[in-house]
Design a protein around this motif. Structure first.
Motif, PDB file in Angstrom:
ATOM      1  N   THR A  17     -17.683  -4.424  -2.870  1.00 54.48           N
ATOM      2  CA  THR A  17     -16.349  -4.566  -2.268  1.00 54.48           C
ATOM      3  C   THR A  17     -15.247  -3.976  -3.136  1.00 54.48           C
ATOM      4  N   LYS A  19     -13.902  -5.710  -5.499  1.00 51.91           N
ATOM      5  CA  LYS A  19     -13.124  -6.847  -5.979  1.00 51.91           C
ATOM      6  C   LYS A  19     -13.413  -7.058  -7.466  1.00 51.91           C
ATOM      7  N   LYS A  45      -6.434 -10.016 -11.002  1.00 49.33           N
ATOM      8  CA  LYS A  45      -7.380  -9.811  -9.901  1.00 49.33           C
ATOM      9  C   LYS A  45      -6.906  -8.684  -8.998  1.00 49.33           C
ATOM     10  N   TYR A  47      -8.492  -5.280  -6.149  1.00 47.89           N
ATOM     11  CA  TYR A  47      -9.564  -4.442  -5.627  1.00 47.89           C
ATOM     12  C   TYR A  47      -9.415  -3.056  -6.222  1.00 47.89           C
TER      13      TYR A  47
END
Length: 125
Positions: A17, A19, A45, A47
């Motif tokens: 993903t 992430k 955090k 992506y």
């Protein structure tokens, strides 16, 4: 690219993903190019994809008297664009060949700021 400051203690990456989470022992604050103050929380955090970090959490920049979240960083030719949603600012990619250091950024006097090529989280993206 040296987007994260020196002192990252670990990271997690879901390659399917994009992430990711990156970790510092404590908050990290420094100035960049003299006029921008950056603040990194202990957990960052977002992506990661080719040429882009999106849905960022844990990174802020001080604009005038307000701290605002940097929500996206993307490559545009030879520069990196940092978006806070309503506006963005671009900086030459050469500014990010090394990682900044908490407290002093890239202007650390006699201290050596490490080469960011050892930060494997961002090497392949």
């Amino acid at each position: 690219v040296g987007l994260l400051p020196k002192g990252i203690t670990g990271y997690e990456l879901d390659e399917s993903t994009g992430k990711f989470s990156a970790y510092l022992d404590e908050n990290c604050r420094f100035s960049l190019e003299g006029s921008y103050q950056l603040d990194y929380k202990p957990t960052i955090k977002g992506y990661i994809s080719s040429g882009k970090l999106s849905s960022l959490e844990g990174v802020k920049v001080k604009l005038l008297f307000l701290w605002v979240n940097i929500i996206e960083v993307y490559r545009s030719g030879g520069s990196l664009e940092f978006s806070v949603g309503i506006t963005s600012a671009g900086f030459p990619i050469d500014n990010f060949f090394v990682s900044s250091q908490c407290g002093c950024g890239l202007d650390c006097g006699d201290q050596i700021v490490r080469d960011s090529s050892t930060n494997s989280l961002f090497q392949s993206y």
